[in-house]
Design a protein around this motif. Structure first.
Motif, mmCIF file in Angstrom:
data_model
loop_
_atom_site.group_PDB
_atom_site.id
_atom_site.type_symbol
_atom_site.label_atom_id
_atom_site.label_comp_id
_atom_site.label_asym_id
_atom_site.label_seq_id
_atom_site.Cartn_x
_atom_site.Cartn_y
_atom_site.Cartn_z
ATOM 1 N N ASP A 1 25.701 47.136 28.022
ATOM 2 C CA ASP A 1 26.496 46.865 26.825
ATOM 3 C C ASP A 1 26.942 45.409 26.755
ATOM 4 O OD1 ASP A 1 26.235 49.392 25.891
ATOM 5 O OD2 ASP A 1 28.174 50.103 26.641
ATOM 6 N N TYR A 2 27.255 44.837 27.912
ATOM 7 C CA TYR A 2 27.664 43.426 27.932
ATOM 8 C C TYR A 2 26.503 42.553 27.462
ATOM 9 C CZ TYR A 2 29.600 38.964 29.508
ATOM 10 O OH TYR A 2 30.074 37.670 29.540
ATOM 11 N N TYR B 1 26.093 42.767 23.869
ATOM 12 C CA TYR B 1 27.133 42.022 23.175
ATOM 13 C C TYR B 1 26.856 40.511 23.171
ATOM 14 C CZ TYR B 1 31.599 40.543 21.403
ATOM 15 O OH TYR B 1 32.552 39.966 20.628
ATOM 16 N N GLN C 1 24.293 39.609 20.751
ATOM 17 C CA GLN C 1 24.889 39.553 19.418
ATOM 18 C C GLN C 1 25.539 38.179 19.183
ATOM 19 O OE1 GLN C 1 24.379 41.948 17.171
ATOM 20 N NE2 GLN C 1 25.430 40.570 15.733
ATOM 21 N N LEU C 2 26.256 37.693 20.196
ATOM 22 C CA LEU C 2 26.876 36.364 20.078
ATOM 23 C C LEU C 2 25.805 35.282 19.928
ATOM 24 C CD1 LEU C 2 29.715 36.490 22.791
ATOM 25 C CD2 LEU C 2 29.948 36.812 20.333
ATOM 26 N N GLU D 1 24.649 35.080 16.395
ATOM 27 C CA GLU D 1 25.607 34.294 15.586
ATOM 28 C C GLU D 1 25.413 32.797 15.818
ATOM 29 O OE1 GLU D 1 29.750 35.316 16.134
ATOM 30 O OE2 GLU D 1 29.260 37.445 16.095
ATOM 31 N N SER E 1 35.938 49.121 28.534
ATOM 32 C CA SER E 1 34.476 49.054 28.538
ATOM 33 C C SER E 1 33.941 49.058 27.116
ATOM 34 C CB SER E 1 33.892 50.229 29.334
ATOM 35 O OG SER E 1 34.384 51.437 28.802
ATOM 36 N N PHE F 1 33.415 47.162 23.293
ATOM 37 C CA PHE F 1 33.196 45.822 22.766
ATOM 38 C C PHE F 1 33.640 45.749 21.317
ATOM 39 C CE2 PHE F 1 30.774 46.140 26.530
ATOM 40 C CZ PHE F 1 30.797 44.871 27.079
ATOM 41 N N PRO F 2 34.128 44.579 20.900
ATOM 42 C CA PRO F 2 34.754 44.480 19.569
ATOM 43 C C PRO F 2 33.731 44.262 18.466
ATOM 44 C CG PRO F 2 34.847 42.373 20.661
ATOM 45 C CD PRO F 2 34.177 43.301 21.622
ATOM 46 N N ASP F 3 34.186 44.324 17.214
ATOM 47 C CA ASP F 3 33.305 43.995 16.090
ATOM 48 C C ASP F 3 33.149 42.474 16.007
ATOM 49 O OD1 ASP F 3 35.179 42.711 14.184
ATOM 50 O OD2 ASP F 3 36.182 44.641 14.286
ATOM 51 N N PRO F 4 32.185 41.999 15.201
ATOM 52 C CA PRO F 4 31.848 40.565 15.207
ATOM 53 C C PRO F 4 32.999 39.632 14.824
ATOM 54 C CG PRO F 4 30.150 41.832 14.097
ATOM 55 C CD PRO F 4 31.291 42.775 14.327
ATOM 56 N N LEU G 1 37.558 36.196 20.360
ATOM 57 C CA LEU G 1 37.087 36.294 21.740
ATOM 58 C C LEU G 1 37.994 35.566 22.725
ATOM 59 C CD1 LEU G 1 33.235 35.682 21.763
ATOM 60 C CD2 LEU G 1 34.486 37.749 22.382
ATOM 61 N N ILE H 1 34.756 36.845 28.087
ATOM 62 C CA ILE H 1 35.262 37.859 29.027
ATOM 63 C C ILE H 1 36.071 38.949 28.334
ATOM 64 C CG2 ILE H 1 35.259 36.365 31.082
ATOM 65 C CD1 ILE H 1 38.303 36.000 30.680
ATOM 66 N N PHE I 1 36.552 42.866 28.788
ATOM 67 C CA PHE I 1 35.411 43.788 28.882
ATOM 68 C C PHE I 1 34.533 43.481 30.098
ATOM 69 C CE2 PHE I 1 34.196 41.152 24.949
ATOM 70 C CZ PHE I 1 33.554 40.172 25.687
#
Lengths: 263, 263
Positions: free
Chosen positions: A187-188, A191, A194-195, A198, B101, B103-106, B110, B165, B183
């Protein structure tokens, strides 16, 4: 008789237009950079010497025999490199990773995940042009730009990621393969991919902004379209396919070369 | 009558020697930089304009209303900054983190963990000196150095970490506090702290190497010891204690200022 800058520029343009692959792991000029390379090279006083449109790379560090931080020599190698956002989908499944919650000792060879943004090197004829280009870059957010020796301008921006995600442990005796451990979760990785997407987007926005600013402040009026890489009987799609093929071949050769060095 | 470079240099040296705190979050010149600042300033043709000896920072991004990647404005703030390796011991326990564990939305703000190496800005009298200093920096591994406008040289190296992080989630209604989620695991933080310690060490080696190279190639023969920050009736230990105290006070003021802006 051409002076030394003009000679150098002529030589570089010939190389760009030739069939020869360049020295990057990809082996070709990034598609995304071609318009700005054409724009810059249409100015008599500037010539691009290297470029990267931005990429995600996953790098296995070399051995740390010399105790340097982030060793690039000593058998370091790329596990994955892409300049294309769509390649980020599920890249981890192509590598035999082992997920772990344990961390290595200080000498372990780390696996680093990096987002590296656009970088452009431009040779200028004189200090005046170098200063102008530097100012345009700084004014458009490329805050880590600088002029080097001989009026070479490096155009750099700081939207980076530099993340330790795992490490290599000794070869598995049965399979004779490196064990590549990830100490972050699936999952990390998803994520940070995803970054990176962007950042690719932001990066291409900044590239467009820079293009427009150079066009406004540094073009000589008419922008010549210098053809890059291939004569124009090739269609865009044909060219794209050839470049991908050549790039893959080059990557394969490099991988074999690296493997040979390791063994 | 002093020319414009000499006037500027005189002014900068007065500021360095005065009691005024500088504009960094720490508010004082980093101890580790003082010898190289003295060395550079003893050359008639150079003056240091800013410096950071290297640091670990944990940064909560601002709101992304303008969709920029890594927004520094819009209520962004430091959760933790240190230039001292020993401060890395157990810094997380001083902040009210929640381990998660998910993860956030876009659009989430952060939390980024960064190691930022030595950076030095030096104003030179002329292009000749700027070129010399640039070459010395490049030859000693400061490969991201560059000359800016008005002969300002930025000395930069690329041993960085830039790691997402965690993230901030909306205020807890009961406690009226930001919720700061991590996370990554405690062990991961411990591990990257360890990597930062190695980088601090490498950083200080490179600083020493640069000091020696500047001493060899760019000193005018005698290195003047220009006193920084305080008259010399203060002992080194007294000065250290005062600087720590002033730095903390300044940090507190900045935090209050930032808090005010957020509310």
């Amino acid at each position: 008789m051409l002076n030394s800058f003009d000679q150098k520029k002529q030589k570089i343009l010939q190389e760009i237009q030739s069939d020869d692959l360049d020295l990057s792991p990809k082996g070709t000029i990034d598609e995304l950079c071609i318009p700005i390379i054409n724009l810059i090279n249409s100015n008599d006083d500037m010539v691009t010497t290297s470029s990267c449109s931005g990429r995600v790379s996953v790098y296995l560090e070399g051995t740390k025999s010399n105790r340097a931080v982030v060793s690039k020599g000593n058998h370091g190698r790329w596990l994955f490199v892409t300049h294309e956002p769509h390649d980020l989908k599920d890249w981890t499944s192509k590598i035999n990773f082992v997920y772990t919650s344990s961390f290595p000792d200080p000498n372990a060879r780390l696996i680093l995940y990096k987002f590296e943004p656009l970088i452009l090197h431009v040779k200028c004829r004189n200090l005046e042009t170098a200063n102008k280009l530097y100012q345009v870059a700084m004014n458009n957010g490329f805050r880590e730009s600088g002029i080097g020796s001989n009026f070479n301008v490096a155009i750099r921006i700081s939207i980076k990621l530099d993340i330790p995600i795992g490490y290599k442990s000794p070869k598995d005796e049965e399979f004779e393969e490196d064990i590549l451990n990830l100490f972050v979760t699936k999952d990390y990785i998803k994520y940070i991919d995803q970054l990176s997407l962007e950042r690719f987007e932001e990066n291409s926005k900044k590239l467009n902004q820079l293009y427009k600013a150079i066009e406004k402040d540094l073009s000589n009026g008419t922008v010549l379209t210098i053809k890059t890489n291939k004569p124009n009987w090739e269609s865009k799609e044909e060219r794209r396919r050839r470049m991908v093929k050549e790039g893959l071949k080059r990557q394969e050769e490099l991988r074999e070369l690296k493997q040979d060095q390791i063994q």
